[in-house]
Scaffold this motif. Structure first.
Motif, PDB file in Angstrom:
ATOM      1  N   PHE A   1       0.299   7.438  -0.099  1.00 38.94           N
ATOM      2  CA  PHE A   1       0.937   8.567  -0.748  1.00 38.94           C
ATOM      3  C   PHE A   1       0.622   9.877  -0.079  1.00 38.94           C
ATOM      4  O   PHE A   1       1.607  10.807  -0.180  1.00 38.94           O
ATOM      5  N   SER A   2      -0.374   9.991   0.579  1.00 43.62           N
ATOM      6  CA  SER A   2      -0.778  11.260   1.284  1.00 43.62           C
ATOM      7  C   SER A   2      -0.228  11.285   2.643  1.00 43.62           C
ATOM      8  O   SER A   2       0.336  12.244   2.937  1.00 43.62           O
ATOM      9  N   GLN A   3       0.039  10.087   3.030  1.00 46.37           N
ATOM     10  CA  GLN A   3       0.824  10.028   4.453  1.00 46.37           C
ATOM     11  C   GLN A   3       2.319   9.957   4.392  1.00 46.37           C
ATOM     12  O   GLN A   3       2.968  10.457   5.325  1.00 46.37           O
ATOM     13  N   PHE A   4       2.758   8.970   3.316  1.00 45.06           N
ATOM     14  CA  PHE A   4       4.275   8.963   3.382  1.00 45.06           C
ATOM     15  C   PHE A   4       4.794   9.490   2.134  1.00 45.06           C
ATOM     16  O   PHE A   4       5.575   9.073   1.640  1.00 45.06           O
ATOM     17  N   GLY A   5       4.258  10.804   1.715  1.00 45.70           N
ATOM     18  CA  GLY A   5       4.980  11.550   0.414  1.00 45.70           C
ATOM     19  C   GLY A   5       6.441  11.955   0.627  1.00 45.70           C
ATOM     20  O   GLY A   5       7.117  11.750  -0.039  1.00 45.70           O
ATOM     21  N   ASP A   6       6.799  12.036   1.909  1.00 46.05           N
ATOM     22  CA  ASP A   6       8.243  12.485   2.132  1.00 46.05           C
ATOM     23  C   ASP A   6       9.230  11.297   1.699  1.00 46.05           C
ATOM     24  O   ASP A   6      10.164  11.599   1.320  1.00 46.05           O
ATOM     25  N   ILE A   7       8.797  10.208   1.988  1.00 45.25           N
ATOM     26  CA  ILE A   7       9.717   9.055   1.506  1.00 45.25           C
ATOM     27  C   ILE A   7      10.020   9.001   0.067  1.00 45.25           C
ATOM     28  O   ILE A   7      10.876   8.621  -0.395  1.00 45.25           O
ATOM     29  N   PHE A   8       9.161   9.704  -0.800  1.00 44.90           N
ATOM     30  CA  PHE A   8       9.273   9.527  -2.228  1.00 44.90           C
ATOM     31  C   PHE A   8       9.988  10.838  -2.470  1.00 44.90           C
ATOM     32  O   PHE A   8       9.701  11.294  -3.818  1.00 44.90           O
ATOM     33  N   GLY A   9      10.419  11.568  -1.623  1.00 44.79           N
ATOM     34  CA  GLY A   9      11.231  12.653  -2.066  1.00 44.79           C
ATOM     35  C   GLY A   9       9.936  13.880  -2.243  1.00 44.79           C
ATOM     36  O   GLY A   9      10.278  15.065  -2.850  1.00 44.79           O
ATOM     37  N   GLY A  10       9.018  13.863  -1.438  1.00 43.54           N
ATOM     38  CA  GLY A  10       7.939  15.057  -1.358  1.00 43.54           C
ATOM     39  C   GLY A  10       6.870  14.837  -2.428  1.00 43.54           C
ATOM     40  O   GLY A  10       6.141  15.765  -2.533  1.00 43.54           O
TER      41      GLY A  10
ATOM     42  N   GLU B   1       1.758  -3.863   2.077  1.00 39.36           N
ATOM     43  CA  GLU B   1       2.012  -4.425   3.248  1.00 39.36           C
ATOM     44  C   GLU B   1       3.095  -3.638   3.848  1.00 39.36           C
ATOM     45  O   GLU B   1       3.331  -3.542   4.908  1.00 39.36           O
ATOM     46  N   ALA B   2       4.277  -3.105   3.167  1.00 39.66           N
ATOM     47  CA  ALA B   2       5.413  -2.537   3.642  1.00 39.66           C
ATOM     48  C   ALA B   2       4.958  -1.204   4.464  1.00 39.66           C
ATOM     49  O   ALA B   2       5.398  -0.724   5.257  1.00 39.66           O
ATOM     50  N   ALA B   3       3.987  -0.574   3.276  1.00 44.74           N
ATOM     51  CA  ALA B   3       3.351   0.957   4.256  1.00 44.74           C
ATOM     52  C   ALA B   3       2.695   0.571   5.530  1.00 44.74           C
ATOM     53  O   ALA B   3       2.808   1.652   6.415  1.00 44.74           O
TER      54      ALA B   3
ATOM     55  N   LEU C   1      11.957  -0.768   0.071  1.00 43.08           N
ATOM     56  CA  LEU C   1      10.885  -1.571  -0.301  1.00 43.08           C
ATOM     57  C   LEU C   1       9.847  -0.977  -1.069  1.00 43.08           C
ATOM     58  O   LEU C   1       9.370  -1.385  -2.228  1.00 43.08           O
ATOM     59  N   ALA C   2       9.493   0.278  -0.753  1.00 40.62           N
ATOM     60  CA  ALA C   2       8.691   1.163  -1.220  1.00 40.62           C
ATOM     61  C   ALA C   2       9.083   1.531  -2.913  1.00 40.62           C
ATOM     62  O   ALA C   2       8.309   1.512  -3.857  1.00 40.62           O
ATOM     63  N   MET C   3      10.350   1.705  -2.898  1.00 39.04           N
ATOM     64  CA  MET C   3      10.958   1.749  -4.352  1.00 39.04           C
ATOM     65  C   MET C   3      10.659   0.765  -5.030  1.00 39.04           C
ATOM     66  O   MET C   3      10.547   0.655  -6.349  1.00 39.04           O
ATOM     67  N   GLN C   4      11.316  -0.444  -4.443  1.00 37.61           N
ATOM     68  CA  GLN C   4      11.396  -1.628  -5.306  1.00 37.61           C
ATOM     69  C   GLN C   4       9.824  -2.226  -5.701  1.00 37.61           C
ATOM     70  O   GLN C   4       9.588  -2.732  -6.747  1.00 37.61           O
ATOM     71  N   TYR C   5       8.828  -1.932  -4.819  1.00 41.94           N
ATOM     72  CA  TYR C   5       7.563  -2.357  -5.348  1.00 41.94           C
ATOM     73  C   TYR C   5       6.414  -1.469  -5.841  1.00 41.94           C
ATOM     74  O   TYR C   5       5.251  -1.517  -5.800  1.00 41.94           O
ATOM     75  N   HIS C   6       7.332   0.034  -6.052  1.00 41.67           N
ATOM     76  CA  HIS C   6       6.504   0.953  -6.421  1.00 41.67           C
ATOM     77  C   HIS C   6       5.447   0.781  -7.546  1.00 41.67           C
ATOM     78  O   HIS C   6       6.234  -0.090  -8.568  1.00 41.67           O
TER      79      HIS C   6
ATOM     80  N   ASN D   1       6.397  -1.338 -11.513  1.00 40.85           N
ATOM     81  CA  ASN D   1       5.685  -2.598 -11.513  1.00 40.85           C
ATOM     82  C   ASN D   1       4.222  -2.498 -11.902  1.00 40.85           C
ATOM     83  O   ASN D   1       3.361  -2.981 -11.426  1.00 40.85           O
ATOM     84  N   PRO D   2       3.867  -1.850 -13.056  1.00 43.50           N
ATOM     85  CA  PRO D   2       2.586  -1.691 -13.766  1.00 43.50           C
ATOM     86  C   PRO D   2       1.879  -3.000 -13.804  1.00 43.50           C
ATOM     87  O   PRO D   2       2.472  -3.959 -14.539  1.00 43.50           O
ATOM     88  N   GLY D   3       0.707  -3.165 -13.361  1.00 42.99           N
ATOM     89  CA  GLY D   3      -0.338  -4.288 -13.443  1.00 42.99           C
ATOM     90  C   GLY D   3       0.029  -5.395 -12.689  1.00 42.99           C
ATOM     91  O   GLY D   3      -0.440  -6.473 -12.758  1.00 42.99           O
ATOM     92  N   ASP D   4       0.977  -5.281 -12.028  1.00 41.32           N
ATOM     93  CA  ASP D   4       1.775  -6.323 -10.906  1.00 41.32           C
ATOM     94  C   ASP D   4       0.987  -6.434  -9.498  1.00 41.32           C
ATOM     95  O   ASP D   4       1.527  -5.500  -8.849  1.00 41.32           O
ATOM     96  N   LYS D   5       0.022  -7.224  -9.685  1.00 41.03           N
ATOM     97  CA  LYS D   5      -0.927  -7.406  -8.392  1.00 41.03           C
ATOM     98  C   LYS D   5      -0.028  -7.750  -7.041  1.00 41.03           C
ATOM     99  O   LYS D   5      -0.083  -7.055  -5.975  1.00 41.03           O
ATOM    100  N   GLU D   6       0.917  -8.670  -7.394  1.00 38.09           N
ATOM    101  CA  GLU D   6       1.805  -9.192  -6.064  1.00 38.09           C
ATOM    102  C   GLU D   6       2.606  -7.816  -5.472  1.00 38.09           C
ATOM    103  O   GLU D   6       2.906  -7.879  -4.451  1.00 38.09           O
ATOM    104  N   ALA D   7       3.288  -7.211  -6.496  1.00 38.52           N
ATOM    105  CA  ALA D   7       4.008  -6.148  -6.206  1.00 38.52           C
ATOM    106  C   ALA D   7       3.294  -4.999  -5.246  1.00 38.52           C
ATOM    107  O   ALA D   7       3.578  -4.308  -4.430  1.00 38.52           O
ATOM    108  N   GLU D   8       2.050  -4.689  -5.740  1.00 37.67           N
ATOM    109  CA  GLU D   8       1.188  -3.680  -5.176  1.00 37.67           C
ATOM    110  C   GLU D   8       0.927  -4.254  -3.752  1.00 37.67           C
ATOM    111  O   GLU D   8       0.724  -3.429  -2.888  1.00 37.67           O
ATOM    112  N   GLU D   9       0.580  -5.449  -3.441  1.00 36.92           N
ATOM    113  CA  GLU D   9       0.218  -6.044  -2.207  1.00 36.92           C
ATOM    114  C   GLU D   9       1.451  -5.777  -1.275  1.00 36.92           C
ATOM    115  O   GLU D   9       1.359  -5.495  -0.225  1.00 36.92           O
TER     116      GLU D   9
END
Length: 386
Positions: free
Chosen positions: A94-103, A50-52, A29-34, A38-46
């Protein structure tokens, strides 16, 4: 405001999913809605936030246990909530779950939001943890607590700056005050220019030329603080109360950590707790059970009178509605359940024995249980399932 969705529903997993399955679902989900996808997409940001939030609870064994037992009520309470995960910012994620994105973190592996510069990090003091015992009366009514704690406090000599004077705080010459330095890194999207925390100033953008003589440049010293907080009605043992900003002061300036209060429930001498209900066993004599009587039972705020009808059987349950424990973050109260037990004397006098012998052969004293009375265990078995 939209209703908060179940965390398992958000990640598309169930309560029996393993930690790896939960992590995998979140990463997808984090990769899908990163935000970089999705630049400028408020719904994707929410959805990204939500997933985090869901992952922050379900990936933590203690929070997951409380969520499974109490739902959102187990995570959110007075003075900041019981380990709640709401209010996530992009920096937090990003500070808490940086490992999810490969560090790679915020402004790192993904180049920030549309390649923007990384904001300076803000120091946060460490959290403090204490246990606080509460009585049944505290649980029913809520209670104000006051504790005195030894902790790191802001240095009074330099007001937390860590320097002898304001003039002794200089702009970092390695990052030019930005708090970050640029570098090239390989990410899942290819080669990208990234930003990392400046190693010289640790992201602050400034360095201290002459440290404070009292705190030696840390901005904090050992001290003591008296802290007041409220424990809301309806809490249970094992819950955590988060008192925001009452932990240790941050070194080098920043925001204080939090005070984490673990609730420890003191057993009551007479009343037992069954979720939001209170349970009491009332012993009555054989004559009182036959003839009927009134009796006193303990309540949280004093004695309560209850009527025992003639012919009351041992095991009968009487319910005093609303005399239990309030629902945490909700409405209404549980009940006081009174289980009647007929007390049989173990030793009788010769005269009492003669009276019993006369009654032994009376057809009126022969047991004639109803179907409901035969199923007594079905009515109380929930007490043995905890």
């Amino acid at each position: 405001m939209a209703e908060k969705r179940d965390y398992y529903e958000v990640l598309g997993v169930n309560k029996n999913s393993s930690a790896d399955e939960i992590k995998k679902a979140y990463r997808k989900l984090a990769m899908q809605y990163h935000p970089d996808r999705n630049p400028g997409d408020k719904e994707a940001e929410e959805k990204f936030k939500e997933a985090a939030e869901a992952y922050s609870v379900l990936s933590d064994a203690d929070k997951k246990q409380k969520y499974d037992a109490y739902g959102f009520a187990g995570l959110n309470g007075g003075a900041g909530g019981f380990g709640g995960a709401g209010g996530f910012s992009m920096d937090d994620i990003f500070s808490q779950f940086g490992d999810i994105f490969g560090g790679f973190g915020f402004g790192g592996g993904f180049g920030g939001f549309g390649g923007g510069s990384r904001s300076r990090g803000v120091n946060k003091g460490s959290n403090l943890r204490i246990k606080v015992k509460v009585t049944l009366a505290d649980i029913v009514h809520g209670v104000d607590k006051k504790v005195k704690l030894g902790k790191e406090v802001c240095c009074p000599e330099c007001a937390g700056k860590g320097a002898q004077s304001a003039a002794d705080i200089k702009t970092c010459d390695k990052c030019n005050g930005k708090g970050v330095v640029a570098q090239v890194a390989q990410t899942i999207f290819g080669t990208m220019q990234t930003q990392t925390t400046c190693p010289k100033c640790q992201g602050k953008g400034t360095v201290i030329a002459k440290p404070c003589s009292s705190c030696k440049g840390t901005g904090t010293v050992k001290g003591e603080e008296e802290i007041s907080f409220k424990i809301p009605a309806g809490v249970a043992g094992g819950m955590q109360l988060n008192v925001s900003g009452k932990g240790n002061a941050a070194r080098g300036g920043g925001v204080n950590g939090d005070l984490i209060v673990l609730i420890e429930e003191e057993p009551d001498r007479e009343l037992q707790r069954d979720e939001n209900d209170l349970v009491y066993t009332l012993f009555v004599s054989v004559p009182d059970a036959i003839l009927g009587t009134t009796a006193e039972v303990p309540g949280v705020d004093g004695k309560l009178r209850i009527k025992i009808d003639p012919g009351t059987q041992s095991g009968k349950m009487l319910r005093l509605r609303g005399k239990g424990i309030p629902v945490l973050n909700g409405y209404g109260c549980g009940d006081l359940l009174v289980y009647v037990q007929v007390w049989t004397p173990k030793v009788v006098s010769p005269e009492e024995k003669q009276m019993m012998e006369k009654l032994r052969n009376s057809t009126n004293f022969a047991p004639k249980p109803t179907t409901q009375e035969k199923n007594f265990f079905d009515r109380i078995k929930h007490l043995f399932n905890g």
